[in-house]
Design an enzyme around this catalytic site. Sequence first.
Site, PDB file in Angstrom:
ATOM      1  N   ASP A   9     -12.328 -36.850 -14.851  1.00 44.75           N
ATOM      2  CA  ASP A   9     -11.104 -37.241 -14.156  1.00 44.75           C
ATOM      3  C   ASP A   9      -9.953 -36.331 -14.601  1.00 44.75           C
ATOM      4  O   ASP A   9      -9.584 -36.318 -15.773  1.00 44.75           O
ATOM      5  CB  ASP A   9     -10.815 -38.711 -14.540  1.00 44.75           C
ATOM      6  CG  ASP A   9      -9.530 -39.228 -13.945  1.00 44.75           C
ATOM      7  OD1 ASP A   9      -9.281 -40.434 -14.080  1.00 44.75           O
ATOM      8  OD2 ASP A   9      -8.773 -38.429 -13.346  1.00 44.75           O
ATOM      9  N   ILE A  10      -9.398 -35.586 -13.690  1.00 48.61           N
ATOM     10  CA  ILE A  10      -8.348 -34.601 -14.032  1.00 48.61           C
ATOM     11  C   ILE A  10      -7.097 -35.274 -14.584  1.00 48.61           C
ATOM     12  O   ILE A  10      -6.330 -34.639 -15.324  1.00 48.61           O
ATOM     13  CB  ILE A  10      -8.026 -33.737 -12.800  1.00 48.61           C
ATOM     14  CG1 ILE A  10      -7.356 -32.416 -13.223  1.00 48.61           C
ATOM     15  CG2 ILE A  10      -7.174 -34.487 -11.768  1.00 48.61           C
ATOM     16  CD1 ILE A  10      -7.303 -31.366 -12.148  1.00 48.61           C
ATOM     17  N   ASN A  23      -1.457 -33.434   0.263  1.00 50.82           N
ATOM     18  CA  ASN A  23      -1.368 -33.184   1.712  1.00 50.82           C
ATOM     19  C   ASN A  23       0.057 -32.721   1.996  1.00 50.82           C
ATOM     20  O   ASN A  23       0.913 -32.754   1.113  1.00 50.82           O
ATOM     21  CB  ASN A  23      -1.722 -34.439   2.526  1.00 50.82           C
ATOM     22  CG  ASN A  23      -0.846 -35.602   2.180  1.00 50.82           C
ATOM     23  OD1 ASN A  23       0.380 -35.523   2.292  1.00 50.82           O
ATOM     24  ND2 ASN A  23      -1.430 -36.680   1.710  1.00 50.82           N
ATOM     25  N   GLY A  31      -8.062 -39.982  -2.934  1.00 51.38           N
ATOM     26  CA  GLY A  31      -8.725 -38.971  -3.766  1.00 51.38           C
ATOM     27  C   GLY A  31      -7.963 -38.605  -5.026  1.00 51.38           C
ATOM     28  O   GLY A  31      -7.321 -39.437  -5.661  1.00 51.38           O
ATOM     29  N   VAL A  32      -8.015 -37.322  -5.340  1.00 50.94           N
ATOM     30  CA  VAL A  32      -7.372 -36.868  -6.584  1.00 50.94           C
ATOM     31  C   VAL A  32      -5.848 -37.035  -6.490  1.00 50.94           C
ATOM     32  O   VAL A  32      -5.183 -37.362  -7.475  1.00 50.94           O
ATOM     33  CB  VAL A  32      -7.784 -35.414  -6.917  1.00 50.94           C
ATOM     34  CG1 VAL A  32      -7.221 -34.404  -5.948  1.00 50.94           C
ATOM     35  CG2 VAL A  32      -7.418 -35.046  -8.336  1.00 50.94           C
ATOM     36  N   ASP A  33      -5.310 -36.903  -5.286  1.00 51.74           N
ATOM     37  CA  ASP A  33      -3.869 -37.092  -5.056  1.00 51.74           C
ATOM     38  C   ASP A  33      -3.460 -38.512  -5.454  1.00 51.74           C
ATOM     39  O   ASP A  33      -2.504 -38.732  -6.212  1.00 51.74           O
ATOM     40  CB  ASP A  33      -3.605 -36.859  -3.549  1.00 51.74           C
ATOM     41  CG  ASP A  33      -2.135 -36.674  -3.221  1.00 51.74           C
ATOM     42  OD1 ASP A  33      -1.826 -36.627  -2.026  1.00 51.74           O
ATOM     43  OD2 ASP A  33      -1.320 -36.586  -4.140  1.00 51.74           O
ATOM     44  N   THR A 121     -12.589 -30.222  -0.927  1.00 53.44           N
ATOM     45  CA  THR A 121     -14.016 -30.566  -0.769  1.00 53.44           C
ATOM     46  C   THR A 121     -14.254 -32.067  -0.645  1.00 53.44           C
ATOM     47  O   THR A 121     -15.400 -32.512  -0.644  1.00 53.44           O
ATOM     48  CB  THR A 121     -14.839 -30.027  -1.958  1.00 53.44           C
ATOM     49  OG1 THR A 121     -14.446 -30.720  -3.151  1.00 53.44           O
ATOM     50  CG2 THR A 121     -14.660 -28.520  -2.130  1.00 53.44           C
ATOM     51  N   GLY A 122     -13.203 -32.848  -0.526  1.00 53.05           N
ATOM     52  CA  GLY A 122     -13.363 -34.302  -0.359  1.00 53.05           C
ATOM     53  C   GLY A 122     -13.008 -34.697   1.066  1.00 53.05           C
ATOM     54  O   GLY A 122     -13.699 -34.332   2.024  1.00 53.05           O
TER      55      GLY A 122
HETATM   56  N1  APR Z   1     -10.190 -36.044 -10.891  1.00 53.31           N
HETATM   57  C1  APR Z   1     -10.739 -34.869 -10.475  1.00 53.31           C
HETATM   58  N2  APR Z   1     -11.237 -34.673  -9.233  1.00 53.31           N
HETATM   59  C2  APR Z   1     -11.195 -35.729  -8.378  1.00 53.31           C
HETATM   60  C3  APR Z   1     -10.633 -36.982  -8.732  1.00 53.31           C
HETATM   61  C4  APR Z   1     -10.123 -37.118 -10.043  1.00 53.31           C
HETATM   62  N3  APR Z   1      -9.567 -38.255 -10.481  1.00 53.31           N
HETATM   63  N4  APR Z   1     -10.736 -37.816  -7.652  1.00 53.31           N
HETATM   64  C5  APR Z   1     -11.356 -37.116  -6.683  1.00 53.31           C
HETATM   65  N5  APR Z   1     -11.647 -35.867  -7.118  1.00 53.31           N
HETATM   66  C6  APR Z   1     -12.325 -34.777  -6.420  1.00 53.31           C
HETATM   67  C7  APR Z   1     -13.249 -35.161  -5.288  1.00 53.31           C
HETATM   68  O1  APR Z   1     -14.536 -35.532  -5.792  1.00 53.31           O
HETATM   69  C8  APR Z   1     -13.317 -33.841  -4.531  1.00 53.31           C
HETATM   70  O2  APR Z   1     -14.350 -33.021  -5.085  1.00 53.31           O
HETATM   71  O3  APR Z   1     -11.333 -33.974  -5.832  1.00 53.31           O
HETATM   72  C9  APR Z   1     -11.961 -33.170  -4.828  1.00 53.31           C
HETATM   73  C10 APR Z   1     -11.020 -33.104  -3.645  1.00 53.31           C
HETATM   74  O4  APR Z   1     -11.147 -34.301  -2.891  1.00 53.31           O
HETATM   75  P1  APR Z   1      -9.848 -35.046  -2.292  1.00 53.31           P
HETATM   76  O5  APR Z   1      -9.104 -35.670  -3.391  1.00 53.31           O
HETATM   77  O6  APR Z   1     -10.328 -35.883  -1.160  1.00 53.31           O
HETATM   78  O7  APR Z   1      -8.936 -33.850  -1.741  1.00 53.31           O
HETATM   79  P2  APR Z   1      -9.070 -32.954  -0.438  1.00 53.31           P
HETATM   80  O8  APR Z   1     -10.470 -32.855   0.062  1.00 53.31           O
HETATM   81  O9  APR Z   1      -8.337 -31.698  -0.771  1.00 53.31           O
HETATM   82  O10 APR Z   1      -8.262 -33.769   0.660  1.00 53.31           O
HETATM   83  C11 APR Z   1      -6.870 -33.915   0.482  1.00 53.31           C
HETATM   84  O11 APR Z   1      -7.042 -36.267   0.640  1.00 53.31           O
HETATM   85  O12 APR Z   1      -6.432 -37.629  -1.028  1.00 53.31           O
HETATM   86  C12 APR Z   1      -6.015 -37.126   0.134  1.00 53.31           C
HETATM   87  O13 APR Z   1      -3.625 -37.028  -0.023  1.00 53.31           O
HETATM   88  C13 APR Z   1      -4.803 -36.257  -0.035  1.00 53.31           C
HETATM   89  O14 APR Z   1      -4.507 -36.027   2.301  1.00 53.31           O
HETATM   90  C14 APR Z   1      -4.950 -35.360   1.144  1.00 53.31           C
HETATM   91  C15 APR Z   1      -6.437 -35.132   1.240  1.00 53.31           C
END
Ligand code: APR
Length: 172
Positions: A9-10, A23, A31-33, A121-122
């Site tokens: 977890d970052i 975004n 997600g990570v955001d 990638t999410g």
């Molecule tokens: N720590 C590290 N990596 C994470 C965490 C975390 N706590 N949570 C999720 N991830 C990873 C996911 O497994 C994925 O590999 O982050 C990567 C990116 O996934 P997303 O968070 O879905 O981001 P992204 O694909 O860039 O989409 C961005 O998603 O969350 C929304 O607000 C964000 O609209 C934006 C979109």
Amino acid sequence: MKFTLKKGDITKEKCDAIINAANSSLLGGGGVDGAIHLAAGKGLLEECRLIRQNSGECDPGKAVITKGYNLSTRFVIHTVGPIWHGGSQNEKETLKECYKNSLKLAEEKKLKTIAFPNISTGVYRFPKELAAQVVFEFFKEYSNTKTSIEEIIFICFDDENFELYEKLVSKL
Ligand code: APR
């Protein structure tokens, strides 16, 4: 330059800056955001709101920097990854821009240790294998440049990304 690969977890990473896969609104999401905003507390959202008021939306490929608030990182660099549309809309280039512009902001602050998640990638559905290849090629080149950055930490939250990065990071 040192490259480190971690599974986890970052928001737990103790370093100079963590990168947020944000975004364009910069106002949080899933997600990570979502995890970063939850861990940082409301100060982060307030600073993002201010940036949004002053400079508008953050375009894909661009990046902005804020403080880290309750996180164990000094700064958060928010970058907006490309949404995958099949590869015909310059997604690879835009993904590279995310890394390039995030590092540029880190260098301006003379930061040394930077942690990246697997941007796009999410929710944005960028194929993991292709994204890992793009990132690998980017850092192959970047590792030869003069920079204040001493360590890049790749934080993989899911197994698929971790296995992909395990094969690549050792070759950097
Ligand atoms: N720590 C590290 N990596 C994470 C965490 C975390 N706590 N949570 C999720 N991830 C990873 C996911 O497994 C994925 O590999 O982050 C990567 C990116 O996934 P997303 O968070 O879905 O981001 P992204 O694909 O860039 O989409 C961005 O998603 O969350 C929304 O607000 C964000 O609209 C934006 C979109």
